[in-house]
Write an enzyme that holds these catalytic residues in place. Sequence first.
Site, mmCIF file in Angstrom:
data_model
loop_
_atom_site.group_PDB
_atom_site.id
_atom_site.type_symbol
_atom_site.label_atom_id
_atom_site.label_comp_id
_atom_site.label_asym_id
_atom_site.label_seq_id
_atom_site.Cartn_x
_atom_site.Cartn_y
_atom_site.Cartn_z
ATOM 1 N N GLU A 63 11.342 -6.917 0.073
ATOM 2 C CA GLU A 63 10.389 -7.823 -0.598
ATOM 3 C C GLU A 63 11.124 -8.712 -1.594
ATOM 4 O OE1 GLU A 63 6.951 -5.785 -2.209
ATOM 5 O OE2 GLU A 63 6.936 -4.313 -0.604
ATOM 6 N N GLU A 66 5.776 3.356 -2.795
ATOM 7 C CA GLU A 66 5.721 3.569 -4.249
ATOM 8 C C GLU A 66 5.177 4.937 -4.680
ATOM 9 O OE1 GLU A 66 3.547 0.157 -5.703
ATOM 10 O OE2 GLU A 66 5.098 -1.229 -5.068
HETATM 11 C C1 GLA Z 1 4.386 -4.447 -4.019
HETATM 12 C C2 GLA Z 1 3.837 -4.165 -2.645
HETATM 13 C C3 GLA Z 1 3.632 -5.405 -1.862
HETATM 14 C C4 GLA Z 1 3.027 -6.506 -2.689
HETATM 15 C C5 GLA Z 1 3.871 -6.747 -3.875
HETATM 16 C C6 GLA Z 1 3.342 -7.882 -4.680
HETATM 17 O O1 GLA Z 1 5.719 -4.657 -4.045
HETATM 18 O O2 GLA Z 1 4.629 -3.299 -1.892
HETATM 19 O O3 GLA Z 1 2.774 -5.141 -0.815
HETATM 20 O O4 GLA Z 1 1.724 -6.169 -3.054
HETATM 21 O O5 GLA Z 1 3.853 -5.570 -4.639
HETATM 22 O O6 GLA Z 1 2.740 -8.879 -3.957
#
Ligand code: GLA
Length: 365
Positions: free
Chosen positions: A270, A163
């Site tokens: 994710e 990020e």
């Molecule tokens: C982001 C992070 C993850 C996690 C998610 C929410 O996407 O990359 O590690 O913390 O948020 O759980």
Amino acid sequence: MMCERGKGKAEVLGIFLICFGSFWSLALYGGGKEDMELKEAFRRDFYIGAAVSPGTMASDDGIIRREFSGLTPENIMKPGPIHPREDRYDFGDADRFVAYARENGLLVHGHTLVWHNQTGAWLFRDGSGLASAELLDQRLREHITTVVSRYKGRIAYWDVVNEAISDGSGLYRADSPWFEIMGSDYIGKAFRYAHEADPEARLYYNDYNAVDPGKRERIYRMASDLLEQGVPLHGIGIQGHWSLEWPPVEDIEAAIDRYASLGLEVQITELDVSVYEFAQKDALYTEPTEELMKRQARRYGELYALFARKGDVLAGVTTWGIGDDHTWLDNFPVKNRKNWPLLFDEEGEPKPAYYAALGGAKERK
Ligand code: GLA
């Protein structure tokens, strides 16, 4: 299943039911018993991952071993938990996690070496002031070298930087102490340090909203700059915190293609499908109704069908959890808003979404 002839009545009925059942599983999922497992259905396309905590690793052990071929640690390898103070690393949970993955033949996707969240404040401080760029660079190198070397050869993929790209104006996220102190230099350095520590690991940049056309172009620009500078960047992680309607599947496809055009691998890292639009506070559900779960299944079906079509560039597809009993979306971005975003229900039973995801495997080219 062979459907035999010449049997007694009861046997014939039994055989009929078995054949009928097989017909349905073939018709619905396009295969036999083996295809009832996600990792088998997609084996030739990409690995099937799940993010786990020490708790779900134990409680969902059976599902993990049956369905998945890879694991991501949900929190325990983030900089804060694994390196809480300058002179202290807590490797216990991470060691157990990596050992469990090895014992069960699962790939590990390490997450994450550098992030502006869940990172000890000490890292950015020097006495009562901010650390200098030089000091922060030393700490960056020390942290990455220590963590990556410890698991060398046992972690296939690392999210090296998480990020770092802006959601709006400017290329880089400005509200990050990494950027405030080192400018964008920390990104390329992080990849170089990780590569030095484990030259075999595949190194990823990971972000949310990575399929939004504006942010996609910013990530693309950063990635192409890094590649031009000879930085060992191997892949882009598209987080995939999505919902029933958003984002459009065309945007997902365009992003996968765009990143792949740089010669990079892509992973969905994710994935979860919220039953709400992002910060929705009204019309909340008290249970996962049949209608809602059907809508979610259609969405999962279209997503996994796309992923199967992109199997040549996708290296992995990971859900951010396993069952609806354990999801960060129960408290984000609205506290105490129960959500049901995953492939298994709160009891660990496969949901309609699971069968729809499996069905996606039929769409491969
Ligand atoms: C982001 C992070 C993850 C996690 C998610 C929410 O996407 O990359 O590690 O913390 O948020 O759980």
